[in-house]
Design a protein around this motif. Sequence first.
Motif, PDB file in Angstrom:
ATOM      1  N   VAL A   1      -4.039   2.993 -11.374  1.00 49.90           N
ATOM      2  CA  VAL A   1      -2.592   2.850 -11.525  1.00 49.90           C
ATOM      3  C   VAL A   1      -1.850   3.910 -10.711  1.00 49.90           C
ATOM      4  O   VAL A   1      -0.754   3.657 -10.212  1.00 49.90           O
ATOM      5  CB  VAL A   1      -2.188   2.858 -13.015  1.00 49.90           C
ATOM      6  N   TRP A   2      -2.426   5.105 -10.537  1.00 58.16           N
ATOM      7  CA  TRP A   2      -1.776   6.137  -9.732  1.00 58.16           C
ATOM      8  C   TRP A   2      -1.639   5.663  -8.291  1.00 58.16           C
ATOM      9  O   TRP A   2      -0.581   5.812  -7.673  1.00 58.16           O
ATOM     10  CB  TRP A   2      -2.564   7.450  -9.773  1.00 58.16           C
ATOM     11  N   TRP A   3      -2.699   5.089  -7.735  1.00 57.64           N
ATOM     12  CA  TRP A   3      -2.655   4.605  -6.350  1.00 57.64           C
ATOM     13  C   TRP A   3      -1.648   3.477  -6.199  1.00 57.64           C
ATOM     14  O   TRP A   3      -0.918   3.408  -5.211  1.00 57.64           O
ATOM     15  CB  TRP A   3      -4.045   4.164  -5.893  1.00 57.64           C
ATOM     16  N   ILE A   4      -1.601   2.594  -7.177  1.00 53.26           N
ATOM     17  CA  ILE A   4      -0.663   1.470  -7.117  1.00 53.26           C
ATOM     18  C   ILE A   4       0.770   1.977  -7.228  1.00 53.26           C
ATOM     19  O   ILE A   4       1.645   1.585  -6.444  1.00 53.26           O
ATOM     20  CB  ILE A   4      -0.988   0.444  -8.215  1.00 53.26           C
ATOM     21  N   ASP A   5       1.033   2.862  -8.195  1.00 47.14           N
ATOM     22  CA  ASP A   5       2.385   3.381  -8.392  1.00 47.14           C
ATOM     23  C   ASP A   5       2.869   4.213  -7.205  1.00 47.14           C
ATOM     24  O   ASP A   5       4.066   4.294  -6.948  1.00 47.14           O
ATOM     25  CB  ASP A   5       2.460   4.235  -9.660  1.00 47.14           C
ATOM     26  N   ASN A   6       1.958   4.862  -6.499  1.00 51.56           N
ATOM     27  CA  ASN A   6       2.339   5.760  -5.407  1.00 51.56           C
ATOM     28  C   ASN A   6       2.127   5.163  -4.018  1.00 51.56           C
ATOM     29  O   ASN A   6       2.256   5.866  -3.021  1.00 51.56           O
ATOM     30  CB  ASN A   6       1.569   7.080  -5.530  1.00 51.56           C
ATOM     31  N   ARG A   7       1.831   3.886  -3.941  1.00 50.59           N
ATOM     32  CA  ARG A   7       1.532   3.257  -2.650  1.00 50.59           C
ATOM     33  C   ARG A   7       2.716   3.320  -1.686  1.00 50.59           C
ATOM     34  O   ARG A   7       2.531   3.311  -0.477  1.00 50.59           O
ATOM     35  CB  ARG A   7       1.083   1.820  -2.839  1.00 50.59           C
ATOM     36  N   ASP A   8       3.939   3.390  -2.214  1.00 51.19           N
ATOM     37  CA  ASP A   8       5.120   3.420  -1.354  1.00 51.19           C
ATOM     38  C   ASP A   8       5.731   4.807  -1.198  1.00 51.19           C
ATOM     39  O   ASP A   8       6.804   4.938  -0.615  1.00 51.19           O
ATOM     40  CB  ASP A   8       6.180   2.447  -1.880  1.00 51.19           C
ATOM     41  N   THR A   9       5.063   5.826  -1.714  1.00 52.20           N
ATOM     42  CA  THR A   9       5.571   7.178  -1.487  1.00 52.20           C
ATOM     43  C   THR A   9       5.341   7.527  -0.020  1.00 52.20           C
ATOM     44  O   THR A   9       4.404   7.034   0.605  1.00 52.20           O
ATOM     45  CB  THR A   9       4.871   8.212  -2.388  1.00 52.20           C
ATOM     46  N   PRO A  10       6.200   8.353   0.545  1.00 52.33           N
ATOM     47  CA  PRO A  10       6.071   8.650   1.979  1.00 52.33           C
ATOM     48  C   PRO A  10       4.687   9.161   2.400  1.00 52.33           C
ATOM     49  O   PRO A  10       4.166   8.745   3.430  1.00 52.33           O
ATOM     50  CB  PRO A  10       7.150   9.711   2.216  1.00 52.33           C
ATOM     51  N   SER A  11       4.077  10.015   1.604  1.00 50.65           N
ATOM     52  CA  SER A  11       2.789  10.580   2.025  1.00 50.65           C
ATOM     53  C   SER A  11       1.692   9.522   2.057  1.00 50.65           C
ATOM     54  O   SER A  11       0.916   9.448   3.010  1.00 50.65           O
ATOM     55  CB  SER A  11       2.392  11.740   1.117  1.00 50.65           C
ATOM     56  N   VAL A  12       1.604   8.685   1.035  1.00 55.06           N
ATOM     57  CA  VAL A  12       0.575   7.646   1.005  1.00 55.06           C
ATOM     58  C   VAL A  12       0.873   6.590   2.064  1.00 55.06           C
ATOM     59  O   VAL A  12      -0.021   6.159   2.799  1.00 55.06           O
ATOM     60  CB  VAL A  12       0.476   7.006  -0.402  1.00 55.06           C
ATOM     61  N   ARG A  13       2.115   6.189   2.183  1.00 50.75           N
ATOM     62  CA  ARG A  13       2.491   5.169   3.158  1.00 50.75           C
ATOM     63  C   ARG A  13       2.232   5.641   4.587  1.00 50.75           C
ATOM     64  O   ARG A  13       1.710   4.903   5.411  1.00 50.75           O
ATOM     65  CB  ARG A  13       3.957   4.781   2.973  1.00 50.75           C
ATOM     66  N   GLU A  14       2.581   6.890   4.888  1.00 51.03           N
ATOM     67  CA  GLU A  14       2.371   7.417   6.238  1.00 51.03           C
ATOM     68  C   GLU A  14       0.882   7.545   6.573  1.00 51.03           C
ATOM     69  O   GLU A  14       0.465   7.249   7.681  1.00 51.03           O
ATOM     70  CB  GLU A  14       3.069   8.770   6.407  1.00 51.03           C
ATOM     71  N   ALA A  15       0.097   7.988   5.604  1.00 50.87           N
ATOM     72  CA  ALA A  15      -1.354   8.103   5.848  1.00 50.87           C
ATOM     73  C   ALA A  15      -1.956   6.726   6.100  1.00 50.87           C
ATOM     74  O   ALA A  15      -2.757   6.545   7.026  1.00 50.87           O
ATOM     75  CB  ALA A  15      -2.037   8.778   4.662  1.00 50.87           C
ATOM     76  N   ALA A  16      -1.575   5.736   5.303  1.00 47.37           N
ATOM     77  CA  ALA A  16      -2.090   4.381   5.491  1.00 47.37           C
ATOM     78  C   ALA A  16      -1.618   3.803   6.817  1.00 47.37           C
ATOM     79  O   ALA A  16      -2.396   3.142   7.524  1.00 47.37           O
ATOM     80  CB  ALA A  16      -1.656   3.487   4.333  1.00 47.37           C
ATOM     81  N   SER A  17      -0.369   4.058   7.183  1.00 40.55           N
ATOM     82  CA  SER A  17       0.147   3.570   8.469  1.00 40.55           C
ATOM     83  C   SER A  17      -0.612   4.198   9.625  1.00 40.55           C
ATOM     84  O   SER A  17      -0.922   3.532  10.619  1.00 40.55           O
ATOM     85  CB  SER A  17       1.630   3.889   8.606  1.00 40.55           C
ATOM     86  N   HIS A  18      -0.925   5.479   9.506  1.00 43.70           N
ATOM     87  CA  HIS A  18      -1.681   6.154  10.560  1.00 43.70           C
ATOM     88  C   HIS A  18      -3.060   5.518  10.725  1.00 43.70           C
ATOM     89  O   HIS A  18      -3.513   5.293  11.830  1.00 43.70           O
ATOM     90  CB  HIS A  18      -1.815   7.648  10.240  1.00 43.70           C
ATOM     91  N   TYR A  19      -3.690   5.189   9.615  1.00 42.13           N
ATOM     92  CA  TYR A  19      -4.992   4.512   9.675  1.00 42.13           C
ATOM     93  C   TYR A  19      -4.853   3.152  10.363  1.00 42.13           C
ATOM     94  O   TYR A  19      -5.592   2.830  11.290  1.00 42.13           O
ATOM     95  CB  TYR A  19      -5.592   4.316   8.276  1.00 42.13           C
ATOM     96  N   ARG A  20      -3.879   2.356   9.931  1.00 42.53           N
ATOM     97  CA  ARG A  20      -3.713   1.010  10.504  1.00 42.53           C
ATOM     98  C   ARG A  20      -3.374   1.076  11.988  1.00 42.53           C
ATOM     99  O   ARG A  20      -3.849   0.266  12.770  1.00 42.53           O
ATOM    100  CB  ARG A  20      -2.638   0.233   9.732  1.00 42.53           C
ATOM    101  N   ASP A  21      -2.556   2.056  12.389  1.00 39.28           N
ATOM    102  CA  ASP A  21      -2.180   2.189  13.810  1.00 39.28           C
ATOM    103  C   ASP A  21      -3.368   2.596  14.670  1.00 39.28           C
ATOM    104  O   ASP A  21      -3.457   2.188  15.836  1.00 39.28           O
ATOM    105  CB  ASP A  21      -1.060   3.206  13.974  1.00 39.28           C
ATOM    106  N   ASN A  22      -4.269   3.393  14.130  1.00 40.84           N
ATOM    107  CA  ASN A  22      -5.376   3.917  14.935  1.00 40.84           C
ATOM    108  C   ASN A  22      -6.631   3.059  14.911  1.00 40.84           C
ATOM    109  O   ASN A  22      -7.542   3.318  15.672  1.00 40.84           O
ATOM    110  CB  ASN A  22      -5.723   5.342  14.482  1.00 40.84           C
ATOM    111  N   ARG A  23      -6.697   2.056  14.058  1.00 40.41           N
ATOM    112  CA  ARG A  23      -7.904   1.218  14.044  1.00 40.41           C
ATOM    113  C   ARG A  23      -7.871   0.167  15.135  1.00 40.41           C
ATOM    114  O   ARG A  23      -8.849  -0.472  15.391  1.00 40.41           O
ATOM    115  CB  ARG A  23      -8.094   0.586  12.678  1.00 40.41           C
ATOM    116  N   ARG A  24      -6.736  -0.034  15.757  1.00 40.71           N
ATOM    117  CA  ARG A  24      -6.608  -1.060  16.783  1.00 40.71           C
ATOM    118  C   ARG A  24      -7.200  -0.626  18.076  1.00 40.71           C
ATOM    119  O   ARG A  24      -7.353   0.366  18.538  1.00 40.71           O
ATOM    120  CB  ARG A  24      -5.148  -1.433  16.976  1.00 40.71           C
TER     121      ARG A  24
END
Length: 144
Positions: free
Chosen positions: A121-144
Motif C-alpha cells: 500500500v505504501w508503494w501504491i499510495d506514493n506512486r505519484d510522489t515526485p521522488s517515486v515518479r521521477e525515479a520510475a520515469s528515469h528507468y523508463r527513459d533509459n531502458r529504450r
Amino acid sequence: MAERRPMMALTYITYKCGHEDRIQIYGTNVHGERDRKAAWYNTIDCPECRKANAARWCAEHGCAPLEGSPKQVAWAETIRFEAIAGLETLYEEMQANNPPETVSENARSVIRQAKGETRAVWWIDNRDTPSVREAASHYRDNRR
C-alpha cells in the motif's frame, strides 16, 4: 424495430512479449489515434509479463517481499521495480562523476530503504510522489 447497440472498437493486438489480446481503444481514428495506440502496444510487455518480470527482478536484487492483498502486491511490485531500477541507474550515473563518499553512501541508503519497504500500500499510495515518479520515469527513459 431492431435494438440498436453501440458498436465497440475492439482491436486485436500483439504485445512485445508475443502474447495477444483484444482491447478497447477509445477515441476517433480521424488522425490515426487508435492505430498509433494499437502500435504502441507492440512496444510493451503484456500486464502478466510485466508483473512477472518485476517480481523476478525484485527477488534477484534483494527487495523484501511485499505485504498486502494479491492485487496490491502485483501492482506495487511493478511500481517498486521501476522506481528502484531508476534509482540504481541514477546511482550508477552518479558514480561515473566520482561524488563525495557521503553523497554516495546517502544514495545507497535510499536504495536500501526502498528495497526494504514491505507495505504494498505504501508503494501504491506514493506512486505519484515526485521522488517515486521521477525515479520510475528515469528507468523508463533509459531502458529504450
